[in-house]
Design a protein around this motif. Structure first.
Motif, PDB file in Angstrom:
ATOM      1  N   HIS A  25       1.740  -9.202  -0.828  1.00 18.49           N
ATOM      2  CA  HIS A  25       1.201 -10.008  -1.931  1.00 18.49           C
ATOM      3  C   HIS A  25       2.103  -9.796  -3.145  1.00 18.49           C
ATOM      4  N   GLU A 154      -4.431   3.489 -13.369  1.00 19.31           N
ATOM      5  CA  GLU A 154      -3.196   2.704 -13.356  1.00 19.31           C
ATOM      6  C   GLU A 154      -2.528   2.707 -14.724  1.00 19.31           C
ATOM      7  N   THR A 194      -0.029   4.541  -5.301  1.00 17.53           N
ATOM      8  CA  THR A 194      -0.712   3.486  -6.048  1.00 17.53           C
ATOM      9  C   THR A 194      -2.189   3.835  -6.178  1.00 17.53           C
ATOM     10  N   TYR A 198      -4.610  -1.724  -5.485  1.00 18.34           N
ATOM     11  CA  TYR A 198      -3.481  -2.232  -4.705  1.00 18.34           C
ATOM     12  C   TYR A 198      -3.647  -1.920  -3.225  1.00 18.34           C
ATOM     13  N   LYS A 199      -4.222  -0.792  -2.917  1.00 21.44           N
ATOM     14  CA  LYS A 199      -4.493  -0.472  -1.512  1.00 21.44           C
ATOM     15  C   LYS A 199      -5.505  -1.462  -0.921  1.00 21.44           C
ATOM     16  N   LEU A 201      -5.652  -4.508  -1.296  1.00 18.69           N
ATOM     17  CA  LEU A 201      -4.991  -5.746  -0.865  1.00 18.69           C
ATOM     18  C   LEU A 201      -4.596  -5.695   0.609  1.00 18.69           C
ATOM     19  N   ALA A 235       1.568  -1.940  -0.775  1.00 13.22           N
ATOM     20  CA  ALA A 235       0.708  -1.824  -1.954  1.00 13.22           C
ATOM     21  C   ALA A 235       1.529  -1.508  -3.196  1.00 13.22           C
ATOM     22  N   SER A 238       3.322  -4.526  -4.400  1.00 14.05           N
ATOM     23  CA  SER A 238       2.408  -5.393  -5.144  1.00 14.05           C
ATOM     24  C   SER A 238       2.208  -4.892  -6.568  1.00 14.05           C
ATOM     25  N   MET A 239       2.184  -3.584  -6.744  1.00 13.44           N
ATOM     26  CA  MET A 239       2.117  -3.046  -8.109  1.00 13.44           C
ATOM     27  C   MET A 239       3.393  -3.398  -8.880  1.00 13.44           C
ATOM     28  N   ARG A 242       3.228  -6.864 -10.093  1.00 12.37           N
ATOM     29  CA  ARG A 242       2.445  -7.015 -11.324  1.00 12.37           C
ATOM     30  C   ARG A 242       3.295  -6.650 -12.535  1.00 12.37           C
TER      31      ARG A 242
END
Length: 583
Positions: A25, A154, A194, A198-199, A201, A235, A238-239, A242
């Protein structure tokens, strides 16, 4: 004129939406591709982390002369050149290697800089746990767990804090002119840390051990554990996505697209079980590791949503930045300004590798991985005026026999120290010389044996070595001519094919071996019995005679095979002999 560089570490090209189908993602990478030029044939050069950053500063390869180390006194540095020409350069990073012995001259080239602690076992928070005599990796894992406890949200993650700082610089200076900010993230480098959002996802059933930090070795874990690590990496990507989105938002908010260059790049990739391996460095530099994602928005060309297929390289970033700010690349830079380049002006080849490993070349279709010509992997030398390794200074024993070397063309008339390189486990001879066709075999599963093609690629390699002022010792180590033409006598792929096949075989599970207990015991214990010593003397005499002095006391035969020091065939032969009680 302003520039923003968002740099990641260990970002895999093939897992990003602009480069094909993926389960990761990462919508902001797709958004970026619509605003910038996507490079389809972009290659790494000197590796891993700090050698790659030395290329970013200098625009030239360094792995032929030097292992991991600082910038040298004779090195050009783009951030420093810009600073000296009225461009404010700022570094915001959580990359811990900048603050170790082997990276300590990089951040001070910038006008200003800031650092955020806590990545990869960074010696940050002082919680006494265990003793100093534990193996290095074990100490790092322990410190990493401590560090994570100080990042419970985060917002407190070092990646988030780094992007916060980069955005603060952009917001503060959005109306100013002539600046460059480098927002450099250690992620998605291992360990893959993470927070839960995020996990979530990537939901999956997993009840095995905590596993987000694979070792630099062959895969020995069960498939469920391997898949878990892949999803932990996803994951973290994906972070990172962002964080990219936050930078793109800032470009929008402050109207920076009109006159601000944006570079989004990485240093190398990371194997997640491909080719039966984890990580990097200890195996050949497969395409997943060196064929990199690269995105460029250049106000000079204004190419948005475009794709570039011409060959480009990490060494091209330095001259691109200088040219953007109206400065000429230095005489020692090997790269080219990507804005003025086109497919007709692309280099004929890209050179890449690690000091002491394979020396590789690609023309964008074929990849030639040249190993050492002999098992001793020598001669191998270091040329430096900054004698530090990654996390330590050179020892007095290493320095005792140094000799002055004649200047290289890029050392600006300065003689360097010439030292015999320290031996290590990494030996490309074990893997052999390899040749691949990425068009017909993009996953590099079937090495070619084609003398005519190898002759052509070896010729490209020799030209690249000469253009990089490679020392005579590299030509000797690789079995290539320093002068004159490459000929049939220099070819190696055919002779190495069987050894390459054996080393490429994946690791079988421990239960497949009859003498699994002995294979999992320290090698010194196996050698303590007459039968064990006889077996190892017969099957792997080179291990006893050349490698034992550098092996940790706890290393096992299975561990040696996992690291590539032994082939699976050799491990099976040892297993059969030990099980039979041969003496």
């Amino acid at each position: 004129m302003r520039a923003v560089m968002l740099m990641f570490d260990s970002l895999n090209r093939h897992m990003l939406p602009p480069y094909g189908e993926t389960t990761v993602h990462a919508p902001n990478f797709a958004r970026l591709a619509q605003r910038a030029t996507t490079f389809d044939t972009f290659y790494a050069g000197s590796m891993p982390c700090m050698p790659a950053r030395r290329e970013l500063h200098t625009g030239r390869h360094n792995f032929l002369h030097r292992s991991w180390g600082p910038l040298e006194p004779f090195d050009d540095s783009v951030p420093q050149i810009l600073r000296e020409n009225g461009v404010h350069t700022h570094l915001a990073s959580d990359h811990p290697h900048y603050w170790e012995d082997g990276g300590a001259t990089y951040h001070t080239r910038y006008s200003t800089w800031e650092f955020f602690r806590g990545q990869e076992g960074d010696p940050w928070k002082g919680v006494v746990a265990g003793g100093p005599d534990r193996p290095v990796h074990e100490r790092m894992v322990s410190q990493d767990r401590i560090n994570r406890s100080y990042m419970p949200t985060e917002a407190e993650h070092s990646q988030t804090l780094t992007v916060d700082a980069g955005l603060e610089f952009i917001g503060t200076n959005a109306q100013a002119d002539r600046w460059m900010v480098q927002i450099e993230l250690f992620d998605p480098h291992e360990p893959f840390f993470t927070h839960q959002a995020y996990k979530d996802l990537y939901p999956h059933d997993y009840d095995g051990p905590a596993f987000d930090w694979p070792g630099y070795q062959k895969v020995t874990e069960p498939e469920g554990q391997v898949e878990h690590a892949r999803l932990e990496y996803a994951a973290l990507v994906s972070m990172c996505d962002r964080s990219l989105g936050r930078v793109l938002d800032a470009m929008d908010e402050h109207g920076l697209w009109e006159d601000t260059m944006l570079i989004v790049n990485t240093d190398h990739g990371f194997l997640l079980g491909e080719h039966g391996w984890w990580a990097k460095s200890v195996q050949p530099w497969f395409d997943e590791l060196v064929h990199l994602p690269m995105f460029l928005w250049d106000p000079r060309t204004r190419e948005a949503g475009a794709r570039r297929t011409d060959l480009a390289r990490t060494i091209d970033i330095a001259p691109t930045l200088l040219s953007f700010f109206g400065l000429e690349p230095t005489a020692d830079m090997q790269g080219r300004d990507l804005a003025s380049a086109s497919s007709s002006g692309a280099p004929e080849a890209a050179l890449f590798g690690i000091h002491g490993g394979h020396v590789n070349v690609t023309d964008g279709r074929y990849v030639y991985m040249r190993s050492s010509a002999a098992p001793q992997n020598g001669p191998l030398e270091e040329f430096t005026l900054m004698p530090t390794h990654m996390r330590a200074r050179f020892s007095p024993d290493e320095l005792a026999a140094w000799e002055p070397a004649e200047p290289f063309p890029f050392t600006k008339g300065v003689r360097t120290m010439r030292l015999e390189a320290a031996s290590g486990w990494m030996n490309p001879w074990q893997h052999g010389t390899l040749l691949f066709d990425l068009e017909t075999d993009p996953q590099q599963l079937s090495p070619l044996v084609d003398d005519e093609l190898e002759l052509h690629m070896a010729g490209l390699l020799v030209r690249a070595l000469r253009e990089s002022d490679a020392p005579a010792s590299q030509f000797a180590r690789l079995g290539l001519p320093r002068e004159g033409e490459v000929s049939a006598e220099h070819l190696l792929a055919r002779d190495h094919a069987e050894r390459a096949r054996a080393m490429a075989e994946p690791m079988p599970p421990a239960e497949d071996f009859a003498a699994a207990d002995l294979l999992g015991s320290p090698v010194v214990e196996v050698l303590s019995s007459t039968a064990g010593r006889v077996v190892l003397e017969r099957v792997v005499p080179e291990l006893l005679h050349t490698e034992m002095v550098s092996l940790p006391s706890a290393v096992t035969l299975r561990g040696l095979a996992a690291s590539g020091a032994l082939s699976v065939d050799q491990l099976r032969e040892i297993d059969a002999a030990l099980a039979a009680g041969v003496s």
